[in-house]
Design a protein around this motif. Structure first.
Motif, PDB file in Angstrom:
ATOM      1  N   GLU A 197       0.925  -1.275  -0.007  1.00 14.89           N
ATOM      2  CA  GLU A 197      -0.111  -0.130  -0.094  1.00 14.89           C
ATOM      3  C   GLU A 197       0.988   1.359   0.045  1.00 14.89           C
ATOM      4  O   GLU A 197       1.974   1.363   0.283  1.00 14.89           O
ATOM      5  CB  GLU A 197      -0.957  -0.063   1.312  1.00 14.89           C
ATOM      6  N   SER A 199      -0.123   6.001  -0.104  1.00 11.34           N
ATOM      7  CA  SER A 199      -1.076   7.174   0.005  1.00 11.34           C
ATOM      8  C   SER A 199      -0.410   8.295  -1.084  1.00 11.34           C
ATOM      9  O   SER A 199       0.537   8.514  -0.867  1.00 11.34           O
ATOM     10  CB  SER A 199      -1.012   7.517   1.228  1.00 11.34           C
ATOM     11  N   GLY A 276      -5.789   6.121  -1.067  1.00  7.48           N
ATOM     12  CA  GLY A 276      -5.310   4.878  -0.624  1.00  7.48           C
ATOM     13  C   GLY A 276      -5.312   3.913  -1.842  1.00  7.48           C
ATOM     14  O   GLY A 276      -6.213   3.512  -2.148  1.00  7.48           O
ATOM     15  N   GLY A 294      -3.897  13.007   4.954  1.00 12.68           N
ATOM     16  CA  GLY A 294      -3.805  11.765   5.995  1.00 12.68           C
ATOM     17  C   GLY A 294      -2.966  12.264   7.051  1.00 12.68           C
ATOM     18  O   GLY A 294      -2.364  13.181   7.138  1.00 12.68           O
TER      19      GLY A 294
END
Length: 422
Positions: A197, A199, A276, A294
């Motif tokens: 992952e 961002s 995301g 974030g």
């Protein structure tokens, strides 16, 4: 100009820290702020969703712009509140209207938006108590693990990843039965995507967008990404695997279609969009949207932004963002979150914090602090220790050194931030 910043966490301290150095800023007010923001402007004891009190403060303090940090006031319609009140409608709000904020406020809305605009994301089904049988059939067609998401805002706790299908069925019923309150009246079941992952952040005036530095955060409380999910235990920027080829795919397949989709759907949007993402074998997919910066990612993204953030906000408000080009610090930024013992479960507040005066070579962003006979803890996530360096290791060395100098009872921080990026 006079600016009112809404919020009280590390994200807001980072935004305040960046706004404070702008020659365009006269006075900065933060509602409600924390012990750190009080050193950069004037804290006002107003809850972020108390719109009437915010209106009063805007008029009394001759506020020229409002910057919204957290998602709750955006989802509740603070931008609409300003637009519909003649006394304050001239004051620009950096943050989307409530309809745009549904990208974060409703998982189902976001998934429908992505489907409509051909934005890559996982297969899904939205389920209510009336369609639970359909939901269980959909689960049978998925491979484990199973992803269950509360449709509405659940303070970061509304996502479950379950390995066993019987447990998944049980959790689905519990969620629809009120496990996360009204937030899980609808549950989105998703196909699990396997990858790493990251961002990605933009700020947009609704037409053009400015790409900000990407980041990777670490949600689990324990080292090696173990234990319970938290609001974030640290972050790193840039992300090594987000090379130009990958980011070109992100721009072409995700960011531009999102901005164009908002326009096509006639959704006004002036503010941040947080993507995301997950990298699945070199291909980007959207896991979720957020409609604000974030946290703790802001604590590494904002320090790398060398441009005047107030000038950026002015361009967003005026619809002139395409005239600006961001200047980005090429160095690596890391942040290490110091938290209260017991977090994300039960923890004690009101612990005295000492040693801040010994910090050198790092920026300390306050997340859960207040001033009362010194600086004391007031939240689970207390301080974010941010450092810049020529490498992840260089920056981490500074942050860990300074984290060891700061003391409060039962302090805790992860010592492996960035472990998977080296």
């Amino acid at each position: 100009m006079n600016i009112l910043l809404i919020g009280s966490g590390g994200r807001e301290h980072a935004l305040a820290w960046k706004m404070r150095v702008s020659p365009l800023l006269d006075k900065l007010y933060i509602a409600p702020g924390n012990a750190g923001t009080s050193l950069l402007g004037q804290n006002i004891d107003i809850a972020p969703d108390n719109f009437k009190a915010i209106r009063k403060a805007v008029l009394e303090n001759h506020i020229d712009m409002v910057v919204v940090g957290p998602e709750v006031p955006l989802v509740k319609g603070i931008s609409d509140f300003f637009l519909n009140d003649a006394a304050i409608s001239h004051v620009p709000v950096i943050g989307p209207t409530s309809r745009g904020a549904q990208l974060e406020g409703s998982k189902e809305f976001a998934k429908q938006f992505m489907l409509e605009h051909n934005i890559p994301t996982a297969r899904y089904l939205a389920v209510t108590s009336d369609t639970i049988d359909e939901g269980e059939r959909f689960l049978k067609n998925l491979k484990p693990p199973y992803v269950l998401k509360a449709d509405g805002l659940a303070a970061g706790k509304g996502v479950l990843i379950v390995d066993d299908i019987d447990q998944a069925r049980n959790e689905l019923r519990l969620m629809l039965g009120g496990k996360f309150g009204k937030a899980s009246n609808t549950v989105v079941i998703e196909e699990f995507l396997s990858g790493i992952e990251l961002s990605v952040f933009v700020v947009t005036d609704g037409h053009s967008y400015m790409l900000l530095p990407e980041a990777k955060d670490y949600k689990r409380i324990g080292e090696g990404d173990t234990g319970l999910n938290t609001g974030g235990m640290g972050a790193v920027s840039p992300v090594p695997f987000a090379d130009e080829e990958f980011m070109q795919k992100v721009r072409n397949r995700i960011i531009r279609p999102t901005i164009d989709g908002l326009g096509a759907d006639e959704i006004p949007y002036k503010g941040f969009i947080f993507f995301g993402l997950i990298n699945v074998d070199g291909e980007p997919y959207v896991i979720e949207y957020n409609v604000r910066m974030g946290d703790p990612e802001a604590e590494v993204v904002i320090p790398r932004l060398q441009s005047d953030i107030v000038e950026i906000f002015q361009a967003v408000a005026a619809g002139d963002l395409k005239k600006l080009t961001p200047r980005i610090d090429p160095r690596t930024a890391v942040t290490v979150m110091m938290v209260s013992g017991g977090y994300p479960g039960s923890y004690e507040k009101g612990k005295n914090i000492s040693g801040l005066e010994h910090v050198e070579g790092s920026i300390v962003f306050h997340a859960g602090t207040t001033s009362s006979n010194g600086i004391i803890t007031s939240g689970g996530r207390v301080l974010a220790i941010t450092s810049l360096g020529d490498s992840i290791d260089d920056a981490l060395e500074k942050s860990y050194k300074n984290a060891s100098l700061i003391e409060f009872e039962n302090k805790y921080f992860r010592r492996d931030i960035g472990f998977d990026l080296k």
